[in-house]
Design a protein around this motif. Structure first.
Motif, PDB file in Angstrom:
ATOM      1  N   SER A   1       0.842  -1.202   0.000  1.00 27.86           N
ATOM      2  CA  SER A   1       0.000   0.000   0.000  1.00 27.86           C
ATOM      3  C   SER A   1       0.876   1.250   0.000  1.00 27.86           C
ATOM      4  N   VAL A   2       0.323   2.327  -0.535  1.00 28.51           N
ATOM      5  CA  VAL A   2       1.021   3.606  -0.580  1.00 28.51           C
ATOM      6  C   VAL A   2       0.307   4.587   0.345  1.00 28.51           C
ATOM      7  N   ILE A   3       1.077   5.279   1.161  1.00 33.90           N
ATOM      8  CA  ILE A   3       0.528   6.294   2.064  1.00 33.90           C
ATOM      9  C   ILE A   3       1.127   7.638   1.662  1.00 33.90           C
ATOM     10  N   VAL A   4       0.277   8.617   1.374  1.00 35.20           N
ATOM     11  CA  VAL A   4       0.743   9.946   0.953  1.00 35.20           C
ATOM     12  C   VAL A   4       0.201  10.975   1.938  1.00 35.20           C
ATOM     13  N   ALA A   5       1.014  11.938   2.322  1.00 38.42           N
ATOM     14  CA  ALA A   5       0.542  13.025   3.188  1.00 38.42           C
ATOM     15  C   ALA A   5       0.904  14.363   2.566  1.00 38.42           C
ATOM     16  N   ASP A   6      -0.067  15.281   2.516  1.00 36.18           N
ATOM     17  CA  ASP A   6       0.151  16.608   1.928  1.00 36.18           C
ATOM     18  C   ASP A   6       0.690  17.581   2.982  1.00 36.18           C
ATOM     19  N   ASN A   7       1.258  18.670   2.526  1.00 34.43           N
ATOM     20  CA  ASN A   7       1.718  19.765   3.389  1.00 34.43           C
ATOM     21  C   ASN A   7       2.778  19.310   4.385  1.00 34.43           C
ATOM     22  N   CYS A   8       3.693  18.468   3.934  1.00 32.12           N
ATOM     23  CA  CYS A   8       4.675  17.903   4.856  1.00 32.12           C
ATOM     24  C   CYS A   8       6.026  18.605   4.822  1.00 32.12           C
ATOM     25  N   VAL A   9       6.259  19.467   3.830  1.00 28.41           N
ATOM     26  CA  VAL A   9       7.557  20.128   3.755  1.00 28.41           C
ATOM     27  C   VAL A   9       7.427  21.603   4.171  1.00 28.41           C
ATOM     28  N   MET A  10       6.439  22.307   3.605  1.00 28.30           N
ATOM     29  CA  MET A  10       6.119  23.687   4.020  1.00 28.30           C
ATOM     30  C   MET A  10       7.364  24.570   4.106  1.00 28.30           C
ATOM     31  N   GLY A  11       7.942  24.895   2.944  1.00 24.91           N
ATOM     32  CA  GLY A  11       9.222  25.609   2.951  1.00 24.91           C
ATOM     33  C   GLY A  11      10.260  24.581   3.346  1.00 24.91           C
ATOM     34  N   SER A  12      10.652  24.599   4.592  1.00 26.99           N
ATOM     35  CA  SER A  12      11.418  23.478   5.129  1.00 26.99           C
ATOM     36  C   SER A  12      11.013  23.210   6.566  1.00 26.99           C
ATOM     37  N   SER A  13       9.973  23.895   7.018  1.00 29.82           N
ATOM     38  CA  SER A  13       9.643  23.807   8.444  1.00 29.82           C
ATOM     39  C   SER A  13       9.030  22.470   8.820  1.00 29.82           C
ATOM     40  N   GLY A  14       8.632  21.673   7.809  1.00 31.47           N
ATOM     41  CA  GLY A  14       8.204  20.313   8.112  1.00 31.47           C
ATOM     42  C   GLY A  14       9.378  19.374   8.309  1.00 31.47           C
ATOM     43  N   LEU A  15      10.582  19.884   7.987  1.00 33.27           N
ATOM     44  CA  LEU A  15      11.782  19.044   8.080  1.00 33.27           C
ATOM     45  C   LEU A  15      12.655  19.425   9.263  1.00 33.27           C
ATOM     46  N   ARG A  16      12.839  20.729   9.437  1.00 34.45           N
ATOM     47  CA  ARG A  16      13.680  21.211  10.540  1.00 34.45           C
ATOM     48  C   ARG A  16      12.792  21.879  11.575  1.00 34.45           C
ATOM     49  N   SER A  17      13.389  22.160  12.700  1.00 31.41           N
ATOM     50  CA  SER A  17      12.642  22.859  13.734  1.00 31.41           C
ATOM     51  C   SER A  17      12.367  24.293  13.274  1.00 31.41           C
TER      52      SER A  17
END
Ligand code: SAH
Ligand code: DHB
Ligand code: MG
Length: 220
Positions: free
Chosen positions: A160-176
């Motif tokens: 199965s494939v799981i996709v989530a939107d709005n996960c990067v948001m510039g880079s604030s979804g990756l770093r603090s």
């Protein structure tokens, strides 16, 4: 070359022009959503096409969406299904759900797409008997993303494939982020869970405000 300086957004639009043209039912979703006072936060056409490609790649027959809004992403997903396939989309707002049903009537997918109204965390336990889902698209309240990922894994099968939107948001979804809010923290936790879970093979792509894509691996 001048094109090398194209902004990421301009590039995405150029790709969408070629690979993700919208027909009339898709084009009019935004207009009707705006007329009903709904926010303009549907996925882009390029993201819609990516969802379709992923659905086709895992030969999806059963798709679950969390967060329907006006039915735009659901239209792309439902169109990747054959007539015997089914999309279930969870939506907290009855007002949004009415717009969604009209969108799907107009797009010709009402026979295979259904919206269920209520807070997703209350609806999800009832879906265990309807699992597994081949593709699960998460696009509702961001602070609950970590809980949605746990549910998605539970409702999935290997492959199965799981996709989530709005996960990067510039880079604030990756770093603090400088000023973290619940949405950024939810996305960041989601990415940590998706990248660190041995049962998932995951990547995040800078399409729209970022999609994290995971394939569920077998139990071995
Ligand atoms: N997937 C849509 C956009 C979804 S916007 C598209 O791209 O076309 C997010 C949606 O999630 C909104 O309609 C909002 O009402 C819904 N939502 C927010 N919190 C929710 C919850 N707890 N349960 C279910 N839906 C929720
Ligand atoms: C918001 C939600 C979304 O799903 C999105 O794609 C963009 C914005 C929001 O709640 O602001
Ligand atoms: Mg979104």
């Amino acid at each position: 070359m001048a094109d090398d300086n194209a902004s990421p957004l301009a590039l995405q639009r150029a790709i969408a022009d070629l690979f993700a043209p919208e027909d009339e039912p898709l084009r009019e979703v935004g207009t009707r959503a705006a007329a009903e006072g709904l926010p303009a936060i549907s996925v882009s056409a390029l993201q819609g096409r990516l969802l379709q490609v992923l659905a086709a790649a895992c030969q999806a027959r059963r798709i679950l969406e969390i967060g329907a809004l006006a039915g735009y992403s659901g239209t792309w997903l439902a169109r990747a299904l054959g007539p015997e396939g089914g999309l279930i989309s969870l939506e907290i707002s009855e007002k949004h759900a009415e717009v969604v049903r009209e969108t799907w009537r107009r797009a010709g997918v009402a026979d295979r797409a259904e919206v269920r109204v209520g807070p997703a965390l209350e609806t999800l336990p009832g879906l265990v008997s309807e699992a597994p889902f081949d593709l699960i698209f998460i696009d509702a309240d961001k602070d609950a993303y970590p809980d949605y990922l746990s549910w998605a894994i539970r409702l999935a099968r290997p492959g199965s494939v799981i996709v989530a939107d709005n996960c990067v948001m510039g880079s604030s979804g990756l770093r603090s982020p400088e000023e973290p809010d619940a949405a950024h923290l939810g996305a960041r936790r989601y990415n940590r869970m998706a990248s660190g879970n041995a049962r998932l093979l995951s990547v995040a792509l800078p399409v729209g405000s970022g999609m994290t894509i995971s394939v569920v691996r077998g139990p071995d």
